[in-house]
Design a protein around this motif. Structure first.
Motif, PDB file in Angstrom:
ATOM      1  N   ALA A  62      96.814  44.727  31.552  1.00 35.33           N
ATOM      2  CA  ALA A  62      97.990  43.859  31.738  1.00 35.33           C
ATOM      3  C   ALA A  62      98.095  43.419  33.191  1.00 35.33           C
ATOM      4  N   SER A  64      95.645  43.187  35.354  1.00 40.80           N
ATOM      5  CA  SER A  64      94.555  42.237  35.618  1.00 40.80           C
ATOM      6  C   SER A  64      94.927  40.842  35.135  1.00 40.80           C
ATOM      7  N   SER A  65      95.490  40.767  33.944  1.00 43.47           N
ATOM      8  CA  SER A  65      95.822  39.443  33.413  1.00 43.47           C
ATOM      9  C   SER A  65      96.996  38.822  34.179  1.00 43.47           C
ATOM     10  N   LEU A  66      97.930  39.633  34.610  1.00 41.97           N
ATOM     11  CA  LEU A  66      99.045  39.099  35.401  1.00 41.97           C
ATOM     12  C   LEU A  66      98.546  38.566  36.744  1.00 41.97           C
ATOM     13  N   TYR A  68      95.570  37.432  37.364  1.00 38.47           N
ATOM     14  CA  TYR A  68      94.831  36.206  37.059  1.00 38.47           C
ATOM     15  C   TYR A  68      95.780  35.040  36.861  1.00 38.47           C
ATOM     16  N   GLU A  69      96.810  35.265  36.077  1.00 37.56           N
ATOM     17  CA  GLU A  69      97.806  34.207  35.823  1.00 37.56           C
ATOM     18  C   GLU A  69      98.518  33.799  37.107  1.00 37.56           C
ATOM     19  N   ARG A  73      98.596  30.139  38.880  1.00 42.22           N
ATOM     20  CA  ARG A  73      99.848  29.423  39.113  1.00 42.22           C
ATOM     21  C   ARG A  73      99.991  29.032  40.586  1.00 42.22           C
ATOM     22  N   GLY A  80      99.205  25.724  36.190  1.00 39.93           N
ATOM     23  CA  GLY A  80      98.790  27.125  36.114  1.00 39.93           C
ATOM     24  C   GLY A  80      97.592  27.307  35.191  1.00 39.93           C
ATOM     25  N   CYS A  81      97.634  28.327  34.376  1.00 37.71           N
ATOM     26  CA  CYS A  81      96.537  28.629  33.435  1.00 37.71           C
ATOM     27  C   CYS A  81      96.377  27.553  32.373  1.00 37.71           C
TER      28      CYS A  81
END
Lengths: 163, 153
Positions: A62, A64-66, A68-69, A73, A80-81
């Motif tokens: 989670a 890592s994905s935050l 990345y997002e 952004r 953003g993504c």
């Protein structure tokens, strides 16, 4: 080394880093930028709530994905993504078209190589028609696959993003 | 009669005439602001919108809403799962295309009586301009996704 130093989150938030700090395992002090960017986009409070709602073994993914997002952004404040997805979808469509064309070309080559088996009375126009019909049918098949390969589901209620 | 926008209603405050949220969070769609607020927070949304030119704010809000929905639906990976799947799909399509183009080159070599397959030149039209070289624009998220793309099934 002395006592443990505060994690990057607690350093940025200027607070004492508790032993059970929820951020500490994921935001080490040697990478302050990682938490800074997540905090800028989502806010420490929201990140904390999100992590608390997840089982421990899923929190690293989670985070890592935050990260990345958040990076996406900051890089593109408007899209953003979603901008990345639009770009990647175009890539997929283009590649699938190229693949369809290449597959058609293979079929034509194979049919030309098998030409001696065709009725010899068939004239050139009829042969061209036969080849083009088969090519078209296969191209249609691949085009319908391309349009059905739509990873984005419905939330935007649009066939393609940002047209 | 001025009613408050969805943001100000949610935040239980007066909705000023220059409210930055009102154009993008109408009062008839309270869930929209609730989703975005849950992920980003009202303060962050306001700051982000203020930094964007007014003519782009509607699209920015739309993209934030979409990302927020993805995060609510998938709290671990959010929208990043989609990016990862698309990257996998691209990689697969590139492999397929390379194979087919190699086959074409082989057939062409046969037709022209050239048996030196290792010196065959691949068709240059598309693959060398391929999107593989542009893949660095969006680095592949290195997440151990257990999702299998539909084409692999």
């Amino acid at each position: 080394m002395g006592g443990s130093s505060p994690c990057a989150s607690c350093k940025l938030l200027r607070r004492r880093c508790a032993k059970d700090c929820i951020f500490a395992p994921y935001f080490p002090s040697d990478d302050p930028h990682k938490f800074a960017i997540v905090h800028k986009v989502f806010g420490a409070s929201n990140v904390s709530k999100m992590l608390q709602e997840l089982p421990v073994h899923q929190r690293i993914d989670a985070v890592s994905s935050l990260v990345y997002e958040a990076n996406a952004r900051v890089r593109d404040p408007v899209y953003g993504c979603v901008g990345a997805i639009s770009y990647l979808q175009n890539q997929v469509s283009q590649l699938q078209m190229q693949l369809a064309v290449a597959q058609t070309e293979i079929l034509c080559i194979q049919m030309q190589q098998e030409e001696p088996a065709l009725p010899t009375q068939m004239d050139q126009d009829e042969k061209s028609l036969l080849l083009s019909n088969n090519s078209f049918n296969n191209l249609q098949h691949y085009l319908s696959f391309a349009s059905s390969s739509n990873v984005i589901q419905d939330p935007l209620k649009r066939e393609s993003l940002w047209t | 009669m001025n009613s408050r926008c969805a943001a100000c209603k949610y935040l239980r405050r007066r909705c000023p005439p220059d409210c930055i949220f009102s154009s993008y969070f109408p009062s008839n769609d309270p869930q929209r602001f609730a989703s975005v607020h849950r992920i980003y927070g009202a303060s962050n949304i306001g700051k982000m919108l203020q930094q964007i030119p007014p003519h782009l704010r509607a699209e920015a809000t739309e993209s934030m809403y979409y990302e927020a929905q993805c995060r609510v639906a998938d709290p671990v990976y959010g929208i990043v799962k989609t990016i990862s799947l698309l990257n996998q799909e691209i990689h697969h399509a590139q492999s397929q295309l390379a194979k087919v183009q190699a086959q074409i080159a082989f057939y062409n070599a046969q037709v022209h009586g050239n048996n030196k397959i290792q010196n065959v030149e691949l068709p240059s039209s598309n693959f060398n301009n391929s999107l593989a070289n542009q893949g660095d624009a969006f680095p592949h998220p290195t997440l151990p996704l257990s999702i299998r793309p539909s084409w692999s099934m």
